[in-house]
Design a protein around this motif. Sequence first.
Motif, mmCIF file in Angstrom:
data_model
loop_
_atom_site.group_PDB
_atom_site.id
_atom_site.type_symbol
_atom_site.label_atom_id
_atom_site.label_comp_id
_atom_site.label_asym_id
_atom_site.label_seq_id
_atom_site.Cartn_x
_atom_site.Cartn_y
_atom_site.Cartn_z
ATOM 1 N N VAL A 39 44.054 -111.239 -42.376
ATOM 2 C CA VAL A 39 46.005 -112.110 -42.580
ATOM 3 C C VAL A 39 45.872 -110.966 -41.040
ATOM 4 C CG1 VAL A 39 46.433 -110.758 -44.757
ATOM 5 C CG2 VAL A 39 48.039 -112.278 -43.068
ATOM 6 N N VAL A 40 46.565 -110.901 -39.670
ATOM 7 C CA VAL A 40 46.643 -109.878 -39.167
ATOM 8 C C VAL A 40 48.481 -110.151 -38.909
ATOM 9 C CG1 VAL A 40 44.915 -109.790 -37.859
ATOM 10 C CG2 VAL A 40 46.776 -111.650 -36.833
ATOM 11 N N PHE A 41 49.523 -109.567 -38.592
ATOM 12 C CA PHE A 41 50.581 -109.335 -38.896
ATOM 13 C C PHE A 41 50.939 -108.462 -37.287
ATOM 14 C CE2 PHE A 41 49.640 -108.909 -42.834
ATOM 15 C CZ PHE A 41 50.432 -109.163 -43.889
ATOM 16 N N PRO A 42 51.411 -109.169 -36.312
ATOM 17 C CA PRO A 42 51.776 -109.040 -35.551
ATOM 18 C C PRO A 42 53.352 -108.563 -35.064
ATOM 19 C CG PRO A 42 51.325 -111.232 -34.331
ATOM 20 C CD PRO A 42 50.654 -111.090 -36.283
ATOM 21 N N GLN A 43 53.666 -107.689 -33.532
ATOM 22 C CA GLN A 43 54.974 -107.033 -34.025
ATOM 23 C C GLN A 43 55.623 -107.289 -32.566
ATOM 24 O OE1 GLN A 43 54.507 -103.747 -37.430
ATOM 25 N NE2 GLN A 43 54.777 -103.016 -35.324
ATOM 26 N N GLN A 44 54.480 -107.601 -31.281
ATOM 27 C CA GLN A 44 54.969 -108.358 -30.695
ATOM 28 C C GLN A 44 54.310 -109.220 -29.633
ATOM 29 O OE1 GLN A 44 55.349 -104.796 -28.726
ATOM 30 N NE2 GLN A 44 53.247 -103.647 -29.452
ATOM 31 N N LEU A 45 54.842 -110.256 -28.573
ATOM 32 C CA LEU A 45 53.723 -110.441 -27.770
ATOM 33 C C LEU A 45 52.930 -110.189 -27.369
ATOM 34 C CD1 LEU A 45 53.720 -113.914 -26.252
ATOM 35 C CD2 LEU A 45 55.282 -112.429 -23.952
ATOM 36 N N SER A 46 52.445 -109.192 -26.628
ATOM 37 C CA SER A 46 51.025 -109.039 -25.668
ATOM 38 C C SER A 46 50.156 -108.642 -27.139
ATOM 39 C CB SER A 46 51.523 -107.475 -25.583
ATOM 40 O OG SER A 46 52.397 -106.674 -26.655
ATOM 41 N N GLU A 47 50.428 -108.496 -27.875
ATOM 42 C CA GLU A 47 49.519 -108.420 -28.979
ATOM 43 C C GLU A 47 48.970 -109.602 -29.859
ATOM 44 O OE1 GLU A 47 50.616 -104.617 -31.883
ATOM 45 O OE2 GLU A 47 51.963 -106.819 -32.954
ATOM 46 N N ILE A 48 49.816 -110.921 -29.789
ATOM 47 C CA ILE A 48 49.415 -112.262 -29.482
ATOM 48 C C ILE A 48 48.626 -112.960 -28.102
ATOM 49 C CG2 ILE A 48 50.591 -114.274 -30.001
ATOM 50 C CD1 ILE A 48 52.851 -113.301 -31.704
ATOM 51 N N VAL A 49 48.644 -112.112 -27.548
ATOM 52 C CA VAL A 49 47.992 -112.679 -26.184
ATOM 53 C C VAL A 49 46.805 -112.006 -26.364
ATOM 54 C CG1 VAL A 49 48.314 -113.028 -23.839
ATOM 55 C CG2 VAL A 49 50.299 -112.925 -25.214
ATOM 56 N N GLU A 50 46.998 -110.918 -26.760
ATOM 57 C CA GLU A 50 45.741 -110.342 -26.701
ATOM 58 C C GLU A 50 45.062 -110.261 -27.702
ATOM 59 O OE1 GLU A 50 44.021 -108.191 -24.915
ATOM 60 O OE2 GLU A 50 45.764 -108.132 -23.834
ATOM 61 N N LEU A 51 45.295 -110.778 -29.276
ATOM 62 C CA LEU A 51 44.197 -111.815 -30.563
ATOM 63 C C LEU A 51 44.040 -113.061 -29.229
ATOM 64 C CD1 LEU A 51 43.969 -111.870 -33.286
ATOM 65 C CD2 LEU A 51 45.784 -112.818 -33.664
ATOM 66 N N VAL A 52 44.428 -113.975 -29.289
ATOM 67 C CA VAL A 52 44.575 -114.799 -28.147
ATOM 68 C C VAL A 52 43.546 -115.228 -27.653
ATOM 69 C CG1 VAL A 52 44.979 -117.414 -26.828
ATOM 70 C CG2 VAL A 52 46.662 -116.871 -28.974
ATOM 71 N N LYS A 53 43.079 -114.208 -26.707
ATOM 72 C CA LYS A 53 42.125 -113.773 -26.007
ATOM 73 C C LYS A 53 40.246 -113.228 -26.311
ATOM 74 C CE LYS A 53 44.835 -112.022 -22.097
ATOM 75 N NZ LYS A 53 45.239 -111.157 -20.927
ATOM 76 N N ASP A 87 55.748 -112.935 -40.086
ATOM 77 C CA ASP A 87 56.633 -111.873 -40.981
ATOM 78 C C ASP A 87 57.329 -110.400 -40.509
ATOM 79 O OD1 ASP A 87 56.047 -113.859 -43.119
ATOM 80 O OD2 ASP A 87 55.421 -112.650 -44.298
ATOM 81 N N ARG A 88 56.211 -110.070 -38.992
ATOM 82 C CA ARG A 88 56.773 -109.005 -39.209
ATOM 83 C C ARG A 88 58.428 -109.632 -37.955
ATOM 84 N NH1 ARG A 88 52.483 -104.180 -40.644
ATOM 85 N NH2 ARG A 88 52.163 -105.172 -42.822
ATOM 86 N N MET A 89 57.502 -110.461 -37.142
ATOM 87 C CA MET A 89 58.543 -110.778 -35.951
ATOM 88 C C MET A 89 59.507 -111.900 -36.762
ATOM 89 S SD MET A 89 56.114 -111.486 -33.156
ATOM 90 C CE MET A 89 56.755 -110.947 -31.787
ATOM 91 N N HIS A 90 61.206 -110.909 -37.076
ATOM 92 C CA HIS A 90 61.953 -111.635 -37.726
ATOM 93 C C HIS A 90 63.524 -111.434 -37.225
ATOM 94 C CE1 HIS A 90 62.105 -108.024 -39.530
ATOM 95 N NE2 HIS A 90 61.481 -108.093 -39.561
ATOM 96 N N ARG A 91 63.305 -111.144 -35.714
ATOM 97 C CA ARG A 91 64.747 -110.611 -35.667
ATOM 98 C C ARG A 91 65.477 -111.589 -34.845
ATOM 99 N NH1 ARG A 91 63.941 -106.434 -31.867
ATOM 100 N NH2 ARG A 91 62.198 -107.026 -31.244
ATOM 101 N N ILE A 92 66.633 -111.153 -34.470
ATOM 102 C CA ILE A 92 67.648 -111.868 -33.261
ATOM 103 C C ILE A 92 67.733 -111.359 -32.648
ATOM 104 C CG2 ILE A 92 69.719 -113.215 -33.238
ATOM 105 C CD1 ILE A 92 70.018 -114.781 -35.799
ATOM 106 N N LEU A 93 67.368 -112.146 -30.888
ATOM 107 C CA LEU A 93 66.854 -110.819 -30.244
ATOM 108 C C LEU A 93 68.439 -111.255 -29.531
ATOM 109 C CD1 LEU A 93 63.918 -112.022 -29.002
ATOM 110 C CD2 LEU A 93 64.233 -109.774 -30.571
#
Length: 455
Positions: A39-53, A87-93
Amino acid sequence: MCEALDQLFASNQISRRPQDLAHWGKDRTTGFTVAPSAVVFPQQLSEIVELVKLANRDGLKLVPSGGRTGLSGGAVASQGEVVVSFDRMHRILDFNPADRLVRCQAGVVTATLQNFAVDHDLYYPVDFASSGSSHLGGNIATNAGGIKVIRYGLTRDWIAGLQVVTGSGAVLECNRGLVKNATGYDLRHLFIGSEGTLGFVVEADVRLTAAPEPQRVMLLGVPKFRDILAVLGQLQKAVSLSAFEFFSELALDKVRAARDVGRPLTDPCPFYVLLEFDESSLAAASHAFEHCLAEGWVVDGVLSQSDAQAASLWALREDISESLSPFAPYKSDISVRVRDMPGFLDDVNKLVDAQYPEFEICWYGHIGDGNLHLNILKPDDLDGEAFYQLCHAISPKLYELVAINHGSISAEHGVGLLKRDFLKYSRSASEIDLMRALKGVFDPNQIMNPGKLLV
Ligand code: 2HG
Ligand code: ZN
């Protein structure tokens, strides 16, 4: 391939501990194998993009995971997939009062958004029992409905923009919060309800609305299932409803046993209707109630005299799902058009009596939206797997009735693993072919939420 994952995420952002895999590898369903590899807990968009790649390169399969309150197995990882928790991307921006738009990360909890709206004298109307733990991203993935749909619609109606990462790693900003945008296919709406099969929802622009005027709650005892529809018709003529729910005596029994609360009405009644309306239409509502009483559709009723009483009446309805969970229920979440409800209810009743004579059946749901939740309770002496197989085998009969009535095998919980085999009862072969083709466009290597929605 594991090494690459460890390079992408810091050690506190990845876990393979058995208890974490068991916790994050599932939603509220039971009976499915839970076997993620990490299980991974990304904190930002770039991590998700890298994970998908990485997943595309190394053949990893990814399961998006929000508040894990789903009821169709849409967030279950059964085959060594990597669970991607928000879980770690829970902010109202951001909040923009001119547009009444809130920009949220996908992991914002529904209740946090609701409270944020109240703090700004506004209202986020999508609401359900699991608001305290469900995530906005999961609500979007399933186009969640809930208890206020009759007035306010579903999650889809409140999403004005979406940032997504597709299964091939493209970042899309869909619609950007616009009210009007006539530029062709609205990809936002493909992602809403896609159950994580096309990509990840990362951020959303959510529309808020004016706070409603004070509400009143009425709970009515209705002896005959069919008469619930007559009550709905009468009340709809009289007032603007913000909720119209029903539940059976058995459902009430289970809540009372679990929560140790009293009866809402003096005598038991086979069915109860709970409705909510604007306080300013109280006189019209009382008049409609008198009419229902005179017709014999309703035998008794109670009207909330305070917010606390309204909340305790609501709890009788909202606590049903959780009160039933110890009985490992087999769930159906079906809908038909309201005009087809009376005949449909008769047919389903006959079927249930014939097919499930030995099981306890709990009826409840958002009947004002044509949405019934049918929970079949597992008898103590029946093994879980045998019970699941038995119910699953009977389901086609129920879904045939749904199909005859042009209804849906999943009104608001999604298809996931639980209803995947039955999709053909609600969607034509051509539709399913097109859905599969769309999946291929957004997720060509089939890395996203494998086995969910489509076989
Ligand atoms: C509800 O309306 C939820 O309470 C849950 O959609 C329904 O657990 C269920 O079957
Ligand atoms: Zn529901």
